[in-house]
Design an enzyme around this catalytic site. Structure first.
Site, short mmCIF file in Angstrom:
data_model
loop_
_atom_site.label_atom_id
_atom_site.label_comp_id
_atom_site.label_asym_id
_atom_site.label_seq_id
_atom_site.Cartn_x
_atom_site.Cartn_y
_atom_site.Cartn_z
CD GLU A 1 0.13 4.11 9.12
OE1 GLU A 1 0.59 2.98 8.33
OE2 GLU A 1 -1.33 4.17 9.27
CG HIS B 1 -0.79 -0.88 7.85
ND1 HIS B 1 -1.97 -0.98 8.45
CD2 HIS B 1 -0.14 0.00 7.72
CE1 HIS B 1 -2.72 -0.22 7.28
NE2 HIS B 1 -1.81 0.73 7.44
CG HIS C 1 -1.39 1.87 2.45
ND1 HIS C 1 -1.33 2.92 2.70
CD2 HIS C 1 -1.81 1.27 4.12
CE1 HIS C 1 -0.92 3.52 3.81
NE2 HIS C 1 -0.77 2.38 4.33
CE1 TYR D 1 -1.71 -23.67 2.09
CE2 TYR D 1 -2.86 -24.65 0.91
CZ TYR D 1 -1.53 -25.01 1.35
OH TYR D 1 -1.15 -25.60 0.93
CG HIS E 1 -5.25 3.42 6.68
ND1 HIS E 1 -5.10 3.69 8.49
CD2 HIS E 1 -4.26 2.93 5.69
CE1 HIS E 1 -3.99 3.70 7.84
NE2 HIS E 1 -3.59 3.17 6.50
ZN ZN Z 1 -1.19 2.73 6.89
#
Ligand code: ZN
Length: 211
Positions: free
Chosen positions: A74, A93, A95, A120, A161
């Site tokens: 990724e 990144h 999930h 925030y 995703h």
């Molecule tokens: Zn991912």
């Protein structure tokens, strides 16, 4: 911060995210700019809970793999942020469950699905976090779409995703990813109850005061 310190901090913060359930299995990846102009990124198929500082992938300034284990597939979503945002020093990144849940909802505003519920969230993630259309993980075609969105957003939500979040430093990016997950939780808890959000003036005040 030296590269050695960055490697140690990356391992520590990744382990903390994993321990608290922000990432499971081999999901998620983290990258950070290094003082020599290159990047560190978590290796492909690695778990955020079990990183080895010496085996973290090292990329040069052109994102070529130069040392350590093979980088995450990724990596293109990280590159999209670094090339779009001169202020991005790190990219996270995940999930994470609740932000990903928001990315699956059919009836949210794709330009900005999570309203400004708390200061925030605005301070860490910014005024706007768009949803990006679904791409198969690792599909290089996602890079240009993320790059275009990242010019006007510190974070994006990949449909079905999960989130990709940038920050000036590794700590900033991790804290923003955590704040985003909490904001997603509040948003889902409050759906259907017409919550009071921060006003545009309050959002402006926060961004003018805290950047
Ligand atoms: Zn991912």
């Amino acid at each position: 911060m030296t590269e050695t310190q960055l490697r140690d901090l990356l391992v520590k913060m990744a382990d903390s995210l994993f321990a608290r359930g922000f990432s499971v299995g081999s999901a998620g990846n983290i990258s950070v700019r290094t003082p020599d102009g290159g990047y560190l990124i978590t290796p492909t198929n690695s778990s955020l809970g079990w990183l080895d500082a010496a085996r973290i992938s090292k990329l040069d300034a052109d994102f070529r793999h130069v040392d350590g284990d093979k980088p995450s597939k990724e990596v293109v979503m990280h590159r999209a942020f670094y090339t779009a945002r001169g202020d991005a020093g790190a990219v996270v990144h995940l999930h994470s469950t609740l932000a990903t849940a928001v990315s699956c909802l059919p009836d949210v505003d794709w330009n900005n699905p999570i309203p400004p519920l708390t200061p925030y969230f605005v301070m860490r993630v910014g005024r706007r976090m768009p949803i990006i259309a679904y791409f198969r993980p690792g599909n290089p075609a996602m890079e240009s779409t993320i790059h275009a969105a990242a010019k006007n957003a510190r974070a994006v939500l990949l449909a079905n995703h999960g989130p990709v979040v940038s920050g000036k430093t590794l700590t900033d990016a991790v804290y923003a990813a955590e704040e985003l997950e909490e904001a997603a939780k509040l948003f889902l808890m409050l759906r259907g109850s017409s919550p009071r959000t921060l006003t545009p003036g309050q959002v402006d005040d926060l961004l003018e005061t805290f950047g």
